[in-house]
Every structure is written in C-alpha cells, then in structure tokens.
Design a protein around this motif. Structure first.
Motif, PDB file in Angstrom:
ATOM      1  N   MET A 208       0.840  -1.178   0.000  1.00  0.00           N
ATOM      2  CA  MET A 208       0.000   0.000   0.000  1.00  0.00           C
ATOM      3  C   MET A 208       0.883   1.237   0.000  1.00  0.00           C
ATOM      4  O   MET A 208       2.033   1.200   0.430  1.00  0.00           O
ATOM      5  CB  MET A 208      -0.914   0.027   1.232  1.00  0.00           C
ATOM      6  CG  MET A 208      -1.934  -1.078   1.300  1.00  0.00           C
ATOM      7  SD  MET A 208      -3.067  -0.837   2.694  1.00  0.00           S
ATOM      8  CE  MET A 208      -1.944  -1.007   4.085  1.00  0.00           C
ATOM      9  N   ALA A 212      -1.375   5.396   3.065  1.00  0.00           N
ATOM     10  CA  ALA A 212      -2.360   4.397   3.484  1.00  0.00           C
ATOM     11  C   ALA A 212      -1.847   3.586   4.668  1.00  0.00           C
ATOM     12  O   ALA A 212      -2.602   3.221   5.569  1.00  0.00           O
ATOM     13  CB  ALA A 212      -2.690   3.469   2.317  1.00  0.00           C
ATOM     14  N   ARG A 217      -2.178  11.571   5.131  1.00  0.00           N
ATOM     15  CA  ARG A 217      -1.528  12.073   3.919  1.00  0.00           C
ATOM     16  C   ARG A 217      -0.728  13.346   4.193  1.00  0.00           C
ATOM     17  O   ARG A 217      -0.368  14.076   3.274  1.00  0.00           O
ATOM     18  CB  ARG A 217      -2.567  12.346   2.826  1.00  0.00           C
ATOM     19  CG  ARG A 217      -3.256  11.091   2.313  1.00  0.00           C
ATOM     20  CD  ARG A 217      -4.186  11.388   1.150  1.00  0.00           C
ATOM     21  NE  ARG A 217      -4.762  10.170   0.613  1.00  0.00           N
ATOM     22  CZ  ARG A 217      -4.149   9.389  -0.284  1.00  0.00           C
ATOM     23  NH1 ARG A 217      -2.952   9.714  -0.734  1.00  0.00           N
ATOM     24  NH2 ARG A 217      -4.737   8.309  -0.722  1.00  0.00           N
TER      25      ARG A 217
END
Length: 333
Positions: A208, A212, A217
C-alpha cells in the motif's frame, strides 16, 4: 520465451512445491489457466504438481497437497514454476537447485512464486535477468544476491524467466501470459469470471502507499518517513530530518506525536529493528553485520534494543540461545 505462443497445445506447467509453500500464489496461478481453458472451449493449458522426493507437501496453512511425482517425472518441455513460502532458505534443497540449473541449460522457461525467487537465484537462474520477490523478503534477498536486478514490482517477465511477488500477484502474471498468448479478450473474460478488476500492470507496487500505511496524507510526515526508510543503514539525526522538511526539531516531535503517537526517534528505531528481524530470518548474515546494516554501531546496544522490542535477543531469534549470556554481559559492561 515465457509469454510467446507455445508450439504445441496444451502448454504444460510443472508446479514444484517446496515445504511450507504459500497456497494463495499457487491457486492464483492455476485458476486463470483453468478458466482460460473453459472460456476458449479447448485445452490451452495443462498443469501438474511435483516435489523433490515425490511425497505430498504441506503448505504453510497446514494443508497437505498430493503430487504427481518427482522432478524426474516432469515433461521435458514443461514450463517450470517453483513454489515456496515460509523459511525458504531452510527448504532450499540442493537436489532442486542442481536440477534447476540443468533445466536452465536445457532452455526451459522457469519461474518463481513468492519466495521461490530465492531458490532460482541460488541456482543462478536470475543472473542477468530482472526478478521480484515478496516485499518482506526483499531486504534479505538484496543482501544475499546484490548483483541480481530485483524490483518491488508485482511480477516480472524477462525472456525465459518470470517471477511473482506472492499473494494474488500470480493471478495478474497469468492474465498477462494469457493476453500475450491468446489475446486480451480472453484474458479479460477470465478476469471478469474471477471478479478481478482492474487487471494490474506488472510494475505496480506490492505494498500500500505510505499514506495508506500510516493513516495520514500529511505531506511533511510522509516525506520524513520516506527519508527514514531510505536511510536505515546510516540513520539521519532528528535535526537533519527536521531541516530537510523545513521544520524545527520541536515541530518534528509534535508531528510524530500527533499522527503516530510516538517520537520520531522511536519510530525510526522500530523501522530499523523490523529490517533487522527480516535480515536475521532470511539471510545468513552474522548478527554483527545485521546490526551494522541497520544502523547499530554496537552489537550489545543492538541486542538490548532488539530484546526490548521483540522480547528475545537476535541470537535467540536465530536459535542460538547459548550466546545470549555473552551478549548480556557485554551490554552490562
């Protein structure tokens, strides 16, 4: 060449099962072949299972799989697929390595599922070829075979050698094979039958994305962790990490506390220790060399940190408890 239309149909696949092989890559490789036969309404592919001694093989999930015979029973022009999983080094049989070298000289297409790339590399079959392996085994593989071009891709097809990283990546590899040999329409029909959409390109990453994995983020946090992951052997100081991200060390500390509930120093240490465990379990590197490869200048400090995190020393991880006392004595000095 793997992926070229075969001279004769059906194309024969010989799956060689190694003890503790991973079941998912094997079924992910076979099912697309079965469904291609069904969709084409003719026998495009044929497959059988084999083992070194001809005896049934126990997978990593405990299921026992019957085989059709020993290596000597494999048809001369079969496409050979070696399947392994846990403790691949322990299960790398010299008879299999020698036989694979012979098949390589004979010109067979030979590939690996999951950790079996280690076995093909041991046989010299990836010399001058690209390959891939499961991301957990990538650090150890790179240390053991520094001259081999190993990628982090889902699968690799390089002339007469092929490999998939494990899990469902074998499914994408076989769909790519079907598309090359019998057209994209047939591959698409197979993919839809097994509810696999979209079909993944070989170059897609196994893991991933970092956002994630860490659950955020935040661009500066992601950038800092990327720097940590790229500098495990020579760790960067918090001051350097903060300066590269345009932060003060206090801001760096708050950022990690807020999103990861630990200090940057602690997070970095855990990354290094997890890499160390991977190298201990997957390579023959000495404990001292593992320590150095993961940024520890002192074996005693490495042992102390490792035991605090994993609950056992690096030597006990290797199954050498007799050395624990000596290391503990060094740490106490």
């Amino acid at each position: 060449m793997f992926g070229q239309p075969p001279y004769d149909l059906p194309q024969r696949f010989a799956f060689i099962l190694v003890p503790e092989f991973s079941m998912m890559p094997v079924t992910s490789a076979i099912e697309p072949l079965r469904l291609a036969n069904r969709a084409a309404e003719r026998q495009l592919y044929d497959w059988s299972m084999y083992s070194v001694d001809g005896e049934p093989v126990t997978a990593s999930n405990g299921l026992v799989t019957a085989v059709s015979g020993t290596l000597d029973a494999i048809p001369a022009h079969a496409t050979i697929v070696v399947c392994s999983g846990l403790d691949v080094q322990q299960h790398t049989d010299k008879r299999l390595v020698s036989w694979l070298r012979k098949m390589g000289r004979r010109g067979n297409d030979i590939g690996a599922l999951c950790t079996a790339s280690h076995i093909l590399a041991e046989a010299g079959l990836f010399d001058g070829h690209r390959c891939t392996i499961h991301w957990e085994n990538l650090p150890g593989f790179s240390e053991a075979f520094p001259d081999i071009d190993v990628t982090g891709s889902l699968f690799e097809i390089d002339r007469d050698r092929f490999s998939s990283a494990g899990g469902t990546s074998a499914l994408d590899m076989m769909l790519s094979l079907i598309s090359r040999q019998h057209g994209p329409d047939l591959a698409a029909e197979v993919a839809e039958t097994i509810l696999h959409s979209p079909v993944r390109h070989h170059s897609e990453h196994q893991r991933m994305s970092l956002p994630a994995r860490i659950g955020t983020r935040h661009p500066k946090l992601v950038s800092i962790i990327e720097q940590m992951e790229q500098n495990l052997e020579d760790p960067l100081s918090p001051t350097v990490l903060a300066r590269q991200a345009g932060l003060s060390t206090r801001q760096l500390e708050r950022l990690f506390r807020r999103y990861l509930d630990r200090s940057p120093k602690r997070y970095y240490l855990e990354l290094r220790l997890r890499k160390a465990r991977s190298l201990l379990l997957q390579t023959d590197m000495s404990v001292i060399n593992v320590a150095l490869a993961c940024g520890f200048s002192s074996p005693s400090h490495f042992s102390k940190c490792y035991r605090a995190f994993f609950g056992r020393t690096p030597y006990r991880e290797r199954g050498v408890p007799s050395l624990d006392k000596a290391v503990s004595g060094q740490a106490a000095e």
